[in-house]
Design a protein around this motif. Structure first.
Motif, PDB file in Angstrom:
ATOM      1  N   ALA A 156     -13.578  10.660  -6.219  1.00 10.82           N
ATOM      2  CA  ALA A 156     -14.002  12.038  -6.454  1.00 10.82           C
ATOM      3  C   ALA A 156     -14.353  12.712  -5.129  1.00 10.82           C
ATOM      4  O   ALA A 156     -14.023  13.888  -4.913  1.00 10.82           O
ATOM      5  N   PHE A 157     -14.993  11.970  -4.245  1.00  8.95           N
ATOM      6  CA  PHE A 157     -15.311  12.503  -2.918  1.00  8.95           C
ATOM      7  C   PHE A 157     -14.029  12.834  -2.157  1.00  8.95           C
ATOM      8  O   PHE A 157     -13.912  13.900  -1.552  1.00  8.95           O
ATOM      9  N   VAL A 158     -13.054  11.914  -2.196  1.00 12.40           N
ATOM     10  CA  VAL A 158     -11.774  12.147  -1.511  1.00 12.40           C
ATOM     11  C   VAL A 158     -11.125  13.417  -2.057  1.00 12.40           C
ATOM     12  O   VAL A 158     -10.688  14.285  -1.288  1.00 12.40           O
ATOM     13  N   ASP A 159     -11.067  13.546  -3.374  1.00  9.74           N
ATOM     14  CA  ASP A 159     -10.445  14.724  -3.990  1.00  9.74           C
ATOM     15  C   ASP A 159     -11.190  16.015  -3.630  1.00  9.74           C
ATOM     16  O   ASP A 159     -10.562  17.033  -3.337  1.00  9.74           O
ATOM     17  N   ALA A 160     -12.500  15.967  -3.663  1.00  6.37           N
ATOM     18  CA  ALA A 160     -13.302  17.161  -3.405  1.00  6.37           C
ATOM     19  C   ALA A 160     -13.263  17.590  -1.941  1.00  6.37           C
ATOM     20  O   ALA A 160     -13.583  18.745  -1.633  1.00  6.37           O
ATOM     21  N   ASN A 161     -12.880  16.695  -1.062  1.00  8.84           N
ATOM     22  CA  ASN A 161     -12.891  17.003   0.373  1.00  8.84           C
ATOM     23  C   ASN A 161     -11.496  17.020   0.978  1.00  8.84           C
ATOM     24  O   ASN A 161     -11.322  16.756   2.167  1.00  8.84           O
ATOM     25  N   ALA A 162     -10.512  17.383   0.173  1.00  8.72           N
ATOM     26  CA  ALA A 162      -9.115  17.377   0.632  1.00  8.72           C
ATOM     27  C   ALA A 162      -8.904  18.260   1.856  1.00  8.72           C
ATOM     28  O   ALA A 162      -8.221  17.861   2.810  1.00  8.72           O
ATOM     29  N   MET A 171       0.832  -1.204   0.000  1.00  7.07           N
ATOM     30  CA  MET A 171       0.000   0.000   0.000  1.00  7.07           C
ATOM     31  C   MET A 171       0.866   1.254   0.000  1.00  7.07           C
ATOM     32  O   MET A 171       0.596   2.212  -0.723  1.00  7.07           O
ATOM     33  N   LEU A 172       1.938   1.231   0.806  1.00  5.58           N
ATOM     34  CA  LEU A 172       2.817   2.397   0.894  1.00  5.58           C
ATOM     35  C   LEU A 172       3.687   2.562  -0.346  1.00  5.58           C
ATOM     36  O   LEU A 172       4.157   3.664  -0.622  1.00  5.58           O
ATOM     37  N   GLU A 173       3.904   1.500  -1.098  1.00  3.05           N
ATOM     38  CA  GLU A 173       4.586   1.622  -2.386  1.00  3.05           C
ATOM     39  C   GLU A 173       3.674   2.300  -3.407  1.00  3.05           C
ATOM     40  O   GLU A 173       4.143   3.040  -4.272  1.00  3.05           O
ATOM     41  N   GLU A 174       2.396   2.018  -3.308  1.00  5.38           N
ATOM     42  CA  GLU A 174       1.439   2.509  -4.304  1.00  5.38           C
ATOM     43  C   GLU A 174       0.908   3.912  -4.005  1.00  5.38           C
ATOM     44  O   GLU A 174       0.587   4.659  -4.930  1.00  5.38           O
ATOM     45  N   TYR A 175       0.789   4.252  -2.721  1.00  9.34           N
ATOM     46  CA  TYR A 175       0.160   5.513  -2.328  1.00  9.34           C
ATOM     47  C   TYR A 175       0.957   6.179  -1.215  1.00  9.34           C
ATOM     48  O   TYR A 175       1.453   5.503  -0.319  1.00  9.34           O
ATOM     49  N   PRO A 202       1.374   8.185   2.321  1.00  6.93           N
ATOM     50  CA  PRO A 202       0.609   8.039   3.570  1.00  6.93           C
ATOM     51  C   PRO A 202      -0.613   8.950   3.660  1.00  6.93           C
ATOM     52  O   PRO A 202      -1.659   8.526   4.150  1.00  6.93           O
ATOM     53  N   ASN A 203      -0.496  10.196   3.170  1.00  2.20           N
ATOM     54  CA  ASN A 203      -1.652  11.100   3.214  1.00  2.20           C
ATOM     55  C   ASN A 203      -2.823  10.560   2.413  1.00  2.20           C
ATOM     56  O   ASN A 203      -3.972  10.658   2.832  1.00  2.20           O
ATOM     57  N   ASP A 204      -2.546   9.974   1.249  1.00  2.91           N
ATOM     58  CA  ASP A 204      -3.618   9.409   0.419  1.00  2.91           C
ATOM     59  C   ASP A 204      -4.235   8.179   1.083  1.00  2.91           C
ATOM     60  O   ASP A 204      -5.456   7.986   1.027  1.00  2.91           O
ATOM     61  N   ILE A 205      -3.398   7.358   1.687  1.00  3.36           N
ATOM     62  CA  ILE A 205      -3.922   6.183   2.393  1.00  3.36           C
ATOM     63  C   ILE A 205      -4.834   6.630   3.524  1.00  3.36           C
ATOM     64  O   ILE A 205      -5.933   6.103   3.696  1.00  3.36           O
ATOM     65  N   PHE A 206      -4.396   7.622   4.299  1.00  5.38           N
ATOM     66  CA  PHE A 206      -5.233   8.155   5.374  1.00  5.38           C
ATOM     67  C   PHE A 206      -6.565   8.627   4.806  1.00  5.38           C
ATOM     68  O   PHE A 206      -7.621   8.281   5.334  1.00  5.38           O
ATOM     69  N   ASP A 207      -6.509   9.421   3.739  1.00  4.85           N
ATOM     70  CA  ASP A 207      -7.735   9.976   3.161  1.00  4.85           C
ATOM     71  C   ASP A 207      -8.695   8.874   2.728  1.00  4.85           C
ATOM     72  O   ASP A 207      -9.905   8.949   2.995  1.00  4.85           O
ATOM     73  N   MET A 208      -8.171   7.870   2.064  1.00  2.00           N
ATOM     74  CA  MET A 208      -9.050   6.791   1.581  1.00  2.00           C
ATOM     75  C   MET A 208      -9.586   5.955   2.737  1.00  2.00           C
ATOM     76  O   MET A 208     -10.777   5.632   2.774  1.00  2.00           O
ATOM     77  N   MET A 209      -8.727   5.598   3.686  1.00  2.00           N
ATOM     78  CA  MET A 209      -9.191   4.790   4.818  1.00  2.00           C
ATOM     79  C   MET A 209     -10.179   5.584   5.677  1.00  2.00           C
ATOM     80  O   MET A 209     -11.190   5.042   6.129  1.00  2.00           O
ATOM     81  N   PHE A 210      -9.887   6.859   5.876  1.00  2.00           N
ATOM     82  CA  PHE A 210     -10.773   7.691   6.681  1.00  2.00           C
ATOM     83  C   PHE A 210     -12.128   7.830   6.007  1.00  2.00           C
ATOM     84  O   PHE A 210     -13.171   7.710   6.654  1.00  2.00           O
ATOM     85  N   THR A 211     -12.116   8.072   4.707  1.00  2.00           N
ATOM     86  CA  THR A 211     -13.372   8.203   3.971  1.00  2.00           C
ATOM     87  C   THR A 211     -14.186   6.919   4.054  1.00  2.00           C
ATOM     88  O   THR A 211     -15.405   6.958   4.227  1.00  2.00           O
ATOM     89  N   ALA A 212     -13.514   5.771   3.964  1.00  3.39           N
ATOM     90  CA  ALA A 212     -14.221   4.494   4.054  1.00  3.39           C
ATOM     91  C   ALA A 212     -14.745   4.240   5.466  1.00  3.39           C
ATOM     92  O   ALA A 212     -15.826   3.671   5.634  1.00  3.39           O
ATOM     93  N   LEU A 260      -2.124   9.066  11.403  1.00  2.00           N
ATOM     94  CA  LEU A 260      -1.268   9.343  10.252  1.00  2.00           C
ATOM     95  C   LEU A 260       0.150   8.855  10.523  1.00  2.00           C
ATOM     96  O   LEU A 260       0.788   8.261   9.650  1.00  2.00           O
ATOM     97  N   SER A 261       0.626   9.042  11.731  1.00  2.00           N
ATOM     98  CA  SER A 261       1.964   8.569  12.102  1.00  2.00           C
ATOM     99  C   SER A 261       2.057   7.052  11.979  1.00  2.00           C
ATOM    100  O   SER A 261       3.067   6.521  11.506  1.00  2.00           O
ATOM    101  N   TRP A 262       1.002   6.346  12.376  1.00  2.00           N
ATOM    102  CA  TRP A 262       0.953   4.892  12.257  1.00  2.00           C
ATOM    103  C   TRP A 262       1.117   4.483  10.794  1.00  2.00           C
ATOM    104  O   TRP A 262       1.872   3.565  10.473  1.00  2.00           O
TER     105      TRP A 262
END
Length: 191
Positions: free
Chosen positions: A162-168, A126-130, A132-142, A182-184
């Motif tokens: 689109a929701f993640v992007d619009a609510n940055a 996951m960290l290779e692909e995204y 940490p901020n993006d992972i947080f955003d996606m996990m938090f949104t879910a 986020l530190s985790w």
């Protein structure tokens, strides 16, 4: 057996709230060859990695809400056995990875070690692909219930992203509210 369908139906749809997040990650994993769902003999690895994804989401919500992370090695074993594999098959799978601790006298230790290893590998991927901020955003949104602001059900991954992007900006505020989460993520999502 169509292991990909099994993963989606049995594992990812168990918690519909997270299914779009799981789907996003899984599709990226498949595209990169991290989970190869069309080769025989790969089924146990796929199931462990799918449960690892659940485990990471469970750990995220634990850290966010101080809720119990209910995903454990028992879940992985249960899914594997329901797919038609035996404990002996799991042990054979574990023997292929020298990082998995095998205890000939205690199957539970072996299965826990296998899930720990799969979770570690899944977090690394996951960290290779995204970032940490993006992972947080996606996990938090879910994971987050946005009912305080509005109710939102995502139809598909495009709508989710689109929701993640619009609510940055709002998601950045949540990062400030939950710096430990986020530190985790930044530190490798060790469960």
């Amino acid at each position: 057996m169509d292991i990909d369908s099994y993963v989606y139906d049995a594992i990812f749809n168990e918690t519909p709230k997270y299914s779009i997040f799981y789907s996003l990650m899984w599709e990226q994993f498949k595209e990169d060859g991290f989970v190869i769902t069309d080769e025989p003999g790969n089924e146990i690895d796929c199931i462990f990695k799918a449960v690892a994804l659940q485990n990471l989401m469970g750990e995220f919500t634990y850290r966010l809400y101080d809720a119990v992370n209910e995903t454990g090695f028992e879940d992985a074993v249960d899914y594997i056995e329901k797919a038609g594999f035996t404990q002996e098959s799991i042990i054979e799978y574990c023997k292929k990875d020298e990082e998995i601790e095998i205890d000939e006298d205690d199957f539970d230790i072996t299965a826990k070690s296998a899930l720990d290893r799969a979770t570690e590998l899944t977090a690394q991927k996951m960290l290779e692909e995204y970032p940490p901020n993006d992972i947080f955003d996606m996990m938090f949104t879910a994971a987050y219930d946005f009912e305080q602001d509005f109710t939102f059900d995502f139809e598909d991954s495009d709508e989710f992203l689109a929701f993640v992007d619009a609510n940055a900006e709002k998601l950045d505020q949540y990062k400030e509210e939950y710096p430990g989460v986020l530190s985790w993520i930044e530190n490798g999502m060790i469960c």
